[in-house]
Design a protein around this motif. Structure first.
Motif, PDB file in Angstrom:
ATOM      1  N   ALA A  48       0.715  -1.112  -0.128  1.00  0.00           N
ATOM      2  CA  ALA A  48       0.095  -0.082   0.111  1.00  0.00           C
ATOM      3  C   ALA A  48       0.893   1.164  -0.071  1.00  0.00           C
ATOM      4  CB  ALA A  48      -1.028   0.060   1.249  1.00  0.00           C
ATOM      5  N   ALA A  49       1.970   1.415   0.692  1.00  0.00           N
ATOM      6  CA  ALA A  49       2.732   2.325   0.814  1.00  0.00           C
ATOM      7  C   ALA A  49       4.311   2.043   1.194  1.00  0.00           C
ATOM      8  CB  ALA A  49       2.207   3.452   2.067  1.00  0.00           C
ATOM      9  N   ALA A  50       5.092   1.823   0.340  1.00  0.00           N
ATOM     10  CA  ALA A  50       6.622   1.311   0.578  1.00  0.00           C
ATOM     11  C   ALA A  50       7.066   2.269   1.757  1.00  0.00           C
ATOM     12  CB  ALA A  50       7.248   1.562  -0.711  1.00  0.00           C
ATOM     13  N   PRO A  51       7.535   1.415   2.541  1.00  0.00           N
ATOM     14  CA  PRO A  51       8.202   1.992   3.660  1.00  0.00           C
ATOM     15  C   PRO A  51       9.652   2.389   3.534  1.00  0.00           C
ATOM     16  CG  PRO A  51       8.069  -0.044   4.356  1.00  0.00           C
ATOM     17  CD  PRO A  51       7.400   0.011   2.903  1.00  0.00           C
ATOM     18  N   GLY A  52      10.277   3.478   4.316  1.00  0.00           N
ATOM     19  CA  GLY A  52      11.675   3.434   4.277  1.00  0.00           C
ATOM     20  C   GLY A  52      12.370   2.437   5.144  1.00  0.00           C
ATOM     21  N   GLY A  53      11.744   1.795   6.055  1.00  0.00           N
ATOM     22  CA  GLY A  53      12.452   0.878   6.809  1.00  0.00           C
ATOM     23  C   GLY A  53      11.230  -0.025   7.471  1.00  0.00           C
ATOM     24  N   VAL A  54      11.687  -1.257   7.811  1.00  0.00           N
ATOM     25  CA  VAL A  54      10.852  -2.257   8.374  1.00  0.00           C
ATOM     26  C   VAL A  54      11.660  -2.786   9.798  1.00  0.00           C
ATOM     27  CG1 VAL A  54       9.869  -4.521   8.576  1.00  0.00           C
ATOM     28  CG2 VAL A  54       9.703  -3.103   6.325  1.00  0.00           C
ATOM     29  N   ILE A  55      10.869  -2.672  10.839  1.00  0.00           N
ATOM     30  CA  ILE A  55      11.693  -3.321  12.188  1.00  0.00           C
ATOM     31  C   ILE A  55      11.105  -4.487  12.516  1.00  0.00           C
ATOM     32  CG2 ILE A  55      11.964  -2.916  14.615  1.00  0.00           C
ATOM     33  CD1 ILE A  55      12.050   0.244  13.964  1.00  0.00           C
ATOM     34  N   LEU A  56      11.474  -5.612  12.781  1.00  0.00           N
ATOM     35  CA  LEU A  56      11.175  -6.868  12.956  1.00  0.00           C
ATOM     36  C   LEU A  56      11.467  -7.546  14.305  1.00  0.00           C
ATOM     37  CD1 LEU A  56      11.967  -8.573   9.571  1.00  0.00           C
ATOM     38  CD2 LEU A  56       9.654  -7.651  10.016  1.00  0.00           C
ATOM     39  N   ASP A  57      10.349  -8.109  15.033  1.00  0.00           N
ATOM     40  CA  ASP A  57      10.594  -8.775  16.164  1.00  0.00           C
ATOM     41  C   ASP A  57      10.819 -10.470  15.670  1.00  0.00           C
ATOM     42  OD1 ASP A  57      10.587 -10.529  18.450  1.00  0.00           O
ATOM     43  OD2 ASP A  57       8.901  -9.555  19.157  1.00  0.00           O
ATOM     44  N   VAL A  58      12.111 -10.853  15.624  1.00  0.00           N
ATOM     45  CA  VAL A  58      12.285 -12.131  15.207  1.00  0.00           C
ATOM     46  C   VAL A  58      11.510 -13.394  15.951  1.00  0.00           C
ATOM     47  CG1 VAL A  58      14.566 -11.571  13.963  1.00  0.00           C
ATOM     48  CG2 VAL A  58      14.602 -12.540  16.538  1.00  0.00           C
ATOM     49  N   HIS A  59      10.784 -12.888  16.917  1.00  0.00           N
ATOM     50  CA  HIS A  59      10.265 -13.960  17.657  1.00  0.00           C
ATOM     51  C   HIS A  59       8.701 -13.991  17.378  1.00  0.00           C
ATOM     52  CE1 HIS A  59      13.836 -15.001  19.575  1.00  0.00           C
ATOM     53  NE2 HIS A  59      13.886 -13.964  20.098  1.00  0.00           N
ATOM     54  N   ASN A  60       8.249 -12.817  16.426  1.00  0.00           N
ATOM     55  CA  ASN A  60       6.866 -12.928  16.118  1.00  0.00           C
ATOM     56  C   ASN A  60       6.360 -13.942  15.752  1.00  0.00           C
ATOM     57  OD1 ASN A  60       4.538 -11.886  14.123  1.00  0.00           O
ATOM     58  ND2 ASN A  60       5.087 -10.462  15.520  1.00  0.00           N
ATOM     59  N   PRO A  61       5.034 -14.518  16.267  1.00  0.00           N
ATOM     60  CA  PRO A  61       4.464 -15.946  15.887  1.00  0.00           C
ATOM     61  C   PRO A  61       4.194 -16.022  14.299  1.00  0.00           C
ATOM     62  CG  PRO A  61       3.540 -14.859  17.845  1.00  0.00           C
ATOM     63  CD  PRO A  61       4.457 -13.849  17.086  1.00  0.00           C
ATOM     64  N   GLY A  62       4.772 -17.198  13.773  1.00  0.00           N
ATOM     65  CA  GLY A  62       4.169 -17.484  12.389  1.00  0.00           C
ATOM     66  C   GLY A  62       5.497 -16.490  11.349  1.00  0.00           C
ATOM     67  N   LEU A  63       6.375 -16.160  11.912  1.00  0.00           N
ATOM     68  CA  LEU A  63       7.309 -15.318  11.002  1.00  0.00           C
ATOM     69  C   LEU A  63       8.197 -16.330  10.156  1.00  0.00           C
ATOM     70  CD1 LEU A  63       8.558 -12.608  10.083  1.00  0.00           C
ATOM     71  CD2 LEU A  63      10.132 -12.850  11.905  1.00  0.00           C
ATOM     72  N   ASP A  64       8.218 -16.242   8.990  1.00  0.00           N
ATOM     73  CA  ASP A  64       8.896 -16.953   8.088  1.00  0.00           C
ATOM     74  C   ASP A  64       9.876 -15.931   7.345  1.00  0.00           C
ATOM     75  OD1 ASP A  64      10.434 -18.248   6.105  1.00  0.00           O
ATOM     76  OD2 ASP A  64       8.530 -18.561   4.619  1.00  0.00           O
ATOM     77  N   LEU A  65      11.245 -15.650   8.154  1.00  0.00           N
ATOM     78  CA  LEU A  65      12.014 -14.502   7.845  1.00  0.00           C
ATOM     79  C   LEU A  65      12.595 -14.498   6.385  1.00  0.00           C
ATOM     80  CD1 LEU A  65      12.927 -12.028   8.919  1.00  0.00           C
ATOM     81  CD2 LEU A  65      14.602 -12.885  10.119  1.00  0.00           C
ATOM     82  N   PRO A  66      13.111 -15.835   6.078  1.00  0.00           N
ATOM     83  CA  PRO A  66      13.522 -15.756   4.384  1.00  0.00           C
ATOM     84  C   PRO A  66      12.559 -15.456   3.480  1.00  0.00           C
ATOM     85  CG  PRO A  66      14.427 -17.538   5.755  1.00  0.00           C
ATOM     86  CD  PRO A  66      13.495 -16.826   6.491  1.00  0.00           C
ATOM     87  N   GLY A  67      11.312 -16.228   3.693  1.00  0.00           N
ATOM     88  CA  GLY A  67      10.175 -16.033   2.755  1.00  0.00           C
ATOM     89  C   GLY A  67       9.782 -14.538   3.026  1.00  0.00           C
ATOM     90  N   LEU A  68       9.763 -13.879   4.034  1.00  0.00           N
ATOM     91  CA  LEU A  68       9.108 -12.434   4.234  1.00  0.00           C
ATOM     92  C   LEU A  68      10.353 -11.569   3.438  1.00  0.00           C
ATOM     93  CD1 LEU A  68       7.726 -10.041   5.343  1.00  0.00           C
ATOM     94  CD2 LEU A  68       9.003 -10.147   7.314  1.00  0.00           C
ATOM     95  N   LEU A  69      11.622 -11.679   3.663  1.00  0.00           N
ATOM     96  CA  LEU A  69      12.577 -10.945   2.718  1.00  0.00           C
ATOM     97  C   LEU A  69      12.519 -11.052   1.344  1.00  0.00           C
ATOM     98  CD1 LEU A  69      15.485 -11.114   5.170  1.00  0.00           C
ATOM     99  CD2 LEU A  69      13.976  -9.274   5.043  1.00  0.00           C
ATOM    100  N   THR A  70      12.023 -12.304   0.892  1.00  0.00           N
ATOM    101  CA  THR A  70      11.933 -12.551  -0.269  1.00  0.00           C
ATOM    102  C   THR A  70      10.757 -11.579  -1.230  1.00  0.00           C
ATOM    103  OG1 THR A  70      13.047 -14.735  -0.443  1.00  0.00           O
ATOM    104  CG2 THR A  70      11.462 -14.332  -2.160  1.00  0.00           C
ATOM    105  N   GLU A  71       9.640 -11.876  -0.460  1.00  0.00           N
ATOM    106  CA  GLU A  71       8.631 -11.019  -0.751  1.00  0.00           C
ATOM    107  C   GLU A  71       8.459  -9.651  -0.631  1.00  0.00           C
ATOM    108  OE1 GLU A  71       4.429 -12.777   0.239  1.00  0.00           O
ATOM    109  OE2 GLU A  71       5.498 -14.391   1.319  1.00  0.00           O
TER     110      GLU A  71
END
Length: 125
Positions: A48-71
């Motif tokens: 919807a609106a490309a952000p300048g940055g993303v902050i991630l809690d690596v312990h967020n439930p259901g997080l697929d970090l490699p998949g998220l970064l690819t997407e």
């Protein structure tokens, strides 16, 4: 999120109290940050609106970090800066975040320590 003249970011976490600390630091720096609770919500917000940055809690439930970064790469013309934080006792999880391609990976205590001074660079300003 309303459009703003300055950089903005998204934060994937499910801790409202911790988010309020981060958003307060962002506000003090003249930036905006929006909390999202799921990977799906994060990707929708990025589209919807490309952000300048993303902050991630690596312990967020259901997080697929490699998949998220690819997407994220596929969804953005310019890849947002990705800062991740997590528990210092789970060094393997933090290492995996670095290997997945996060720009900056910090133990939560260091993230808090650097928050006010670094929030601008984390959000791409």
């Amino acid at each position: 999120m309303t459009a703003s003249a300055g950089p903005h970011g998204l934060m994937l976490c499910d801790d409202l109290i911790f988010f309020s600390r981060v958003s307060g630091a962002a506000r003090a720096a003249g930036l905006t940050v929006r909390m999202v609770r799921t990977q799906t919500d994060l990707l929708a917000a990025v589209r919807a609106a490309a952000p300048g940055g993303v902050i991630l809690d690596v312990h967020n439930p259901g997080l697929d970090l490699p998949g998220l970064l690819t997407e994220l790469k596929a969804a953005c013309e310019v890849m947002p800066r990705v800062t991740a934080y997590g528990s210092h006792v789970e060094a393997d999880v933090l290492r995996a975040a670095r290997q997945a391609g996060c720009d900056r990976v910090l133990p939560r205590s260091q993230f808090v320590k650097e928050l006010e001074g670094q929030i601008g660079s984390w959000l791409g300003s």
